[in-house]
Design an enzyme around this catalytic site. Structure first.
Site, PDB file in Angstrom:
ATOM      1  N   MET A   1       0.823  -1.213   0.000  1.00 46.46           N
ATOM      2  CA  MET A   1       0.000   0.000   0.000  1.00 46.46           C
ATOM      3  C   MET A   1       0.857   1.261   0.000  1.00 46.46           C
ATOM      4  O   MET A   1       0.383   2.358  -0.197  1.00 46.46           O
ATOM      5  CB  MET A   1      -0.925  -0.004   1.226  1.00 46.46           C
ATOM      6  CG  MET A   1      -1.903   1.155   1.291  1.00 46.46           C
ATOM      7  SD  MET A   1      -3.023   1.188  -0.126  1.00 46.46           S
ATOM      8  CE  MET A   1      -3.985   2.647   0.237  1.00 46.46           C
ATOM      9  N   CYS A   2       2.156   1.142   0.211  1.00 44.54           N
ATOM     10  CA  CYS A   2       3.033   2.311   0.279  1.00 44.54           C
ATOM     11  C   CYS A   2       2.990   3.107  -1.023  1.00 44.54           C
ATOM     12  O   CYS A   2       2.583   2.606  -2.067  1.00 44.54           O
ATOM     13  CB  CYS A   2       4.456   1.878   0.562  1.00 44.54           C
ATOM     14  SG  CYS A   2       4.631   0.946   2.106  1.00 44.54           S
ATOM     15  N   GLY A   3       3.416   4.352  -0.959  1.00 37.37           N
ATOM     16  CA  GLY A   3       3.438   5.217  -2.125  1.00 37.37           C
ATOM     17  C   GLY A   3       4.831   5.749  -2.393  1.00 37.37           C
ATOM     18  O   GLY A   3       5.575   6.050  -1.460  1.00 37.37           O
ATOM     19  N   ARG A  44      -1.784   6.419   1.644  1.00 36.82           N
ATOM     20  CA  ARG A  44      -1.100   5.178   1.301  1.00 36.82           C
ATOM     21  C   ARG A  44      -0.082   4.757   2.356  1.00 36.82           C
ATOM     22  O   ARG A  44       0.416   3.634   2.318  1.00 36.82           O
ATOM     23  CB  ARG A  44      -0.392   5.314  -0.055  1.00 36.82           C
ATOM     24  CG  ARG A  44      -1.328   5.563  -1.225  1.00 36.82           C
ATOM     25  CD  ARG A  44      -0.552   5.571  -2.527  1.00 36.82           C
ATOM     26  NE  ARG A  44      -0.042   4.243  -2.852  1.00 36.82           N
ATOM     27  CZ  ARG A  44      -0.679   3.347  -3.594  1.00 36.82           C
ATOM     28  NH1 ARG A  44      -1.885   3.639  -4.079  1.00 36.82           N
ATOM     29  NH2 ARG A  44      -0.141   2.176  -3.854  1.00 36.82           N
ATOM     30  N   VAL A 173       6.099   7.189   1.153  1.00 35.64           N
ATOM     31  CA  VAL A 173       5.214   7.162   2.312  1.00 35.64           C
ATOM     32  C   VAL A 173       4.963   5.698   2.641  1.00 35.64           C
ATOM     33  O   VAL A 173       4.689   4.883   1.759  1.00 35.64           O
ATOM     34  CB  VAL A 173       3.896   7.922   2.075  1.00 35.64           C
ATOM     35  CG1 VAL A 173       4.166   9.405   1.905  1.00 35.64           C
ATOM     36  CG2 VAL A 173       3.141   7.384   0.867  1.00 35.64           C
TER      37      VAL A 173
END
Length: 323
Positions: A1-3, A44, A173
């Site tokens: 899910m990280c950005g 995110r 992020v």
């Protein structure tokens, strides 16, 4: 899910924050733009945020390092221990022949040191990291990695990044899913011990342990258990062996298994690579004065306030931009 996100100002790519002004110089409002891009993707990953920023190249070495994590502030001797260890870092730099310009406290536990040094970086980084609690976040003539707990705006304000001017950057992020919420698990990762190389990555390497063992046999050490750090050292090692950045990245698609999209930066380049399934999202925007990319288009629109066309890189695509 990280950005993940990246930006590079091309040529005379300095740009005012509004995005509608003509080119004004070699550097642009890098800290401002990266903070806005990452904050637009805070959903995110609210646990930690990291920036790898490239300022004007300097004759001095810039070292970002930390001596503790935020959670250590509960310790009764926190301030005294950090001051003692900071003095030890300075003493060790001097012992290896570095001429210190200054060591500045960026937070209660994070520091920025500038110094003259002509020796190899690995012995210096190893010697500093032997100080209790010390972790070198970046070393180079223009790279500065800043990462901490909290969203992009919180970290940018804490480290006063809005005023940082530079040429290119990547950021991340993070939502902690398989490791602790701490600075050691935050991205970006410096390619220890190579100067001015860093990586952010969204996805997972399935042959992480194999490549870690291979790189360790070459003498490399790792600061974390994160697979993104493997990518950084892999790319930097291939470049040290004579590959161009683009060649190293293309080779990585054959040798690194998994589902991933990663961004890599050097002193004057920014590159992106996607694996053969291209399952991890990335949106790309190109203009004459800048290139911006991110996991979501909303991040690019946070710094370009006009109508734009974007596209998604395809399977096994490698792109590199140079200044």
């Amino acid at each position: 899910m990280c950005g993940i996100a990246g930006i590079i100002y091309l040529g005379q790519g300095g740009r005012e924050p509004s995005g509608d002004h003509p080119n004004r110089g070699q550097e642009g409002p890098l800290g401002h733009d990266m903070a806005r891009m990452l904050h637009a993707m805070r959903h995110r990953g609210p646990d930690s945020t990291g920036y790898a920023l490239y300022g004007p190249p300097s004759e001095l070495i810039v070292m970002r390092f930390k001596l503790a994590d935020p959670t250590d502030k509960r310790d009764f001797d926190f301030s005294e221990r950090l001051e003692r260890n900071r003095r030890e870092v300075e003493a060790r730099l001097a012992k290896l022949g570095a001429t210190i310009d200054r060591v500045e406290g960026e937070s209660e536990y994070a520091y920025r040191a500038t110094f003259r040094y002509t020796g190899e970086l690995k012995p210096l980084a190893d010697f500093v990291e032997d100080v209790p609690g010390a972790e070198v976040l970046s070393l180079g003539h223009s790279l500065e990695i800043v990462k901490d707990l909290g969203d992009a705006r919180t970290v940018a304000e804490q480290y006063r990044l809005e005023s940082f001017r530079g040429t290119h950057a990547i950021g991340h992020v993070r939502m902690a899913t398989e490791s602790d919420v701490d600075i050691a698990g935050a991205h970006p990762y410096w390619a220890y011990p190579f100067s001015d190389v860093a990586v952010v990555h969204n996805g997972q390497l399935t042959n992480y342990h194999q490549w870690r063992r291979r790189l360790e046999r070459l003498g490399h050490r790792f600061q974390s258990e994160c697979d993104s750090e493997i990518i950084a050292v892999y790319i930097a090692q291939r470049m040290a062996d004579g590959d161009s950045l683009e060649t190293a990245m293309k080779q990585s698609l054959d040798e690194l298994d998994g589902v991933f999209t990663y961004l890599v930066v050097t002193e004057n380049q920014l590159g992106v690579a996607k694996d053969e399934m291209a399952a991890k999202p990335l949106v790309l925007y190109e203009a004459d004065d800048m290139v911006a990319m991110a996991s979501e288009e909303v991040a690019i629109r946070a710094v370009v306030n006009r109508e734009i066309d974007t596209y998604d890189p395809y399977e096994r695509e490698v792109r590199v931009w140079s200044r």
